[in-house]
Design an enzyme around this catalytic site. Structure first.
Site, PDB file in Angstrom:
ATOM      1  N   ASP A   9      -8.123   5.584   5.309  1.00  0.00           N
ATOM      2  CA  ASP A   9      -7.300   4.393   5.011  1.00  0.00           C
ATOM      3  C   ASP A   9      -6.065   4.846   4.243  1.00  0.00           C
ATOM      4  O   ASP A   9      -6.018   5.959   3.707  1.00  0.00           O
ATOM      5  CB  ASP A   9      -8.097   3.379   4.174  1.00  0.00           C
ATOM      6  CG  ASP A   9      -7.259   2.130   3.857  1.00  0.00           C
ATOM      7  OD1 ASP A   9      -6.667   1.553   4.788  1.00  0.00           O
ATOM      8  OD2 ASP A   9      -7.174   1.753   2.669  1.00  0.00           O
ATOM      9  N   SER A  10      -5.083   3.951   4.174  1.00  0.00           N
ATOM     10  CA  SER A  10      -3.872   4.250   3.402  1.00  0.00           C
ATOM     11  C   SER A  10      -4.164   4.324   1.898  1.00  0.00           C
ATOM     12  O   SER A  10      -3.326   4.796   1.137  1.00  0.00           O
ATOM     13  CB  SER A  10      -2.829   3.159   3.658  1.00  0.00           C
ATOM     14  OG  SER A  10      -3.314   1.935   3.150  1.00  0.00           O
ATOM     15  N   CYS A  72      -8.531   1.059   8.641  1.00  0.00           N
ATOM     16  CA  CYS A  72      -7.241   0.485   8.256  1.00  0.00           C
ATOM     17  C   CYS A  72      -6.692  -0.229   9.484  1.00  0.00           C
ATOM     18  O   CYS A  72      -6.560   0.385  10.553  1.00  0.00           O
ATOM     19  CB  CYS A  72      -6.314   1.628   7.838  1.00  0.00           C
ATOM     20  SG  CYS A  72      -4.612   1.136   7.544  1.00  0.00           S
ATOM     21  N   GLU A 158      -4.082  -2.172  -4.922  1.00  0.00           N
ATOM     22  CA  GLU A 158      -3.865  -0.782  -5.334  1.00  0.00           C
ATOM     23  C   GLU A 158      -3.617  -0.688  -6.848  1.00  0.00           C
ATOM     24  O   GLU A 158      -3.961   0.287  -7.483  1.00  0.00           O
ATOM     25  CB  GLU A 158      -2.678  -0.163  -4.571  1.00  0.00           C
ATOM     26  CG  GLU A 158      -2.969   0.147  -3.105  1.00  0.00           C
ATOM     27  CD  GLU A 158      -3.908   1.337  -2.885  1.00  0.00           C
ATOM     28  OE1 GLU A 158      -3.777   2.353  -3.581  1.00  0.00           O
ATOM     29  OE2 GLU A 158      -4.791   1.229  -2.010  1.00  0.00           O
ATOM     30  N   CYS A 192      -7.143  -6.892   6.971  1.00  0.00           N
ATOM     31  CA  CYS A 192      -6.642  -5.733   6.231  1.00  0.00           C
ATOM     32  C   CYS A 192      -7.804  -5.307   5.352  1.00  0.00           C
ATOM     33  O   CYS A 192      -8.408  -6.150   4.669  1.00  0.00           O
ATOM     34  CB  CYS A 192      -5.449  -6.109   5.363  1.00  0.00           C
ATOM     35  SG  CYS A 192      -4.976  -4.789   4.211  1.00  0.00           S
ATOM     36  N   HIS A 194      -8.001  -3.846   2.667  1.00  0.00           N
ATOM     37  CA  HIS A 194      -7.835  -4.034   1.225  1.00  0.00           C
ATOM     38  C   HIS A 194      -8.278  -5.440   0.781  1.00  0.00           C
ATOM     39  O   HIS A 194      -8.656  -5.639  -0.371  1.00  0.00           O
ATOM     40  CB  HIS A 194      -6.364  -3.877   0.816  1.00  0.00           C
ATOM     41  CG  HIS A 194      -5.909  -2.453   0.666  1.00  0.00           C
ATOM     42  ND1 HIS A 194      -5.757  -1.598   1.727  1.00  0.00           N
ATOM     43  CD2 HIS A 194      -5.551  -1.750  -0.433  1.00  0.00           C
ATOM     44  CE1 HIS A 194      -5.323  -0.422   1.282  1.00  0.00           C
ATOM     45  NE2 HIS A 194      -5.193  -0.490  -0.027  1.00  0.00           N
TER      46      HIS A 194
END
Ligand code: DGL
Length: 273
Positions: A9-10, A72, A158, A192, A194
């Site tokens: 994932d990012s 992701c 994040e 997403c 996240h």
């Protein structure tokens, strides 16, 4: 020798997928790689995301992963097809595999909605790619899909800022915007990886009549099914219940946050792509 499943994932988002993979495939080995130094991907161009994802996949292949999951949506929307169709056939070992997270959700979404009106929340990249409406149409052409990009949300996750007054404000604003697009929506997909970090807050704002769907369980069920249909891949995966964690950012913060989220002590290492 370990031959793990790579999970990419990012940043932290893929941990929401990994957690469910641990539940469903407890014997398998995994390598988690978060490109936290270059997150977010969702606001970057097709070419940039494709280049970053290719670097990550190459790295995971070089670390002996026969199979990589792009945990992701942005990477799945912007890079998966090219990697599967153009890059892997030219690799020294063209039998390695990369899978994404959008198709498994599209395949089952019709079983979750009654009204046949659903909402998709995702990054700007995922929403602009139209991947969800295109994939869902293949399986459930009768479903009405409304989409909305939530560019701020990855940043909130994040940087741990979602449970603040301004974080909650951004979340509420987007939920109201999505509901205003179609008041028959009964199911919202968190498109997403996240966003499941925000699930409790989202559920508070959508109210009890709308189902909020995170992808972890769907993706892990789909992988269990894939491995049962592909013994040639399954037999190459080592099974010693071991997971290694890598981040392109500084490792201490990752170690702390991932340990908290996974509710077990992990130790991440820094890696350069
Ligand atoms: N977690 C990623 C996704 O599922 C993307 C986050 C980002 O913008 O980097 O789309």
């Amino acid at each position: 020798m370990r031959t793990p499943i790579g999970v990419f994932d990012s940043g932290f988002g893929g941990l929401t997928i990994l957690k469910e993979l641990h539940e469903k495939l407890p014997d398998y080995d995994f390598i988690y790689l978060g490109d936290n130094a270059r997150t977010p991907y969702g606001t970057k161009s097709f070419d940039v995301v494709y280049t970053y994802v290719k670097e990550a996949v190459n790295k995971l292949f070089s670390m002996d992963c026969p199979l990589v999951i792009l945990a992701c949506n942005t990477a799945s929307a912007k890079a998966l097809r090219n990697i599967q169709q153009k890059d892997i056939p030219l690799m020294p070992d063209p039998t390695k595999r990369v899978l994404g997270v959008i198709r498994p959700c599209a395949e089952i979404i019709g079983t979750l909605t009654r009204s046949k009106h659903i909402g998709i929340l995702g990054t700007t990249g995922t929403i602009n790619s139209n991947s969800y409406p295109i994939e869902i149409k293949k399986f459930f052409p009768e479903i009405q899909v409304s989409q909305l990009a939530c560019p701020m949300w990855v940043h909130l996750v994040e940087h741990n800022e979602y449970n603040t007054e301004s974080g909650r404000h951004f979340i509420k604003q987007k939920i109201n915007e999505l509901k205003a697009k179609d008041d028959l929506i009964d199911t919202i997909v968190l498109g997403c990886t996240h966003y499941p970090f925000l699930k409790n807050i989202i559920e508070e704002f959508v109210g009890p009549t709308i189902k909020v769907v995170a992808q972890g369980e769907i993706v892990s069920d789909s992988l269990v099914d894939y491995l049962s249909r592909h013994p040639e891949i399954d037999s190459r995966l080592s099974k010693s219940s071991h997971t290694s964690y890598y981040t392109t950012e500084e490792a201490t913060n990752f170690t702390e946050k991932a340990s908290r989220f996974l509710q077990k002590k992990i130790q991440a290492e820094h890696l350069i792509l």
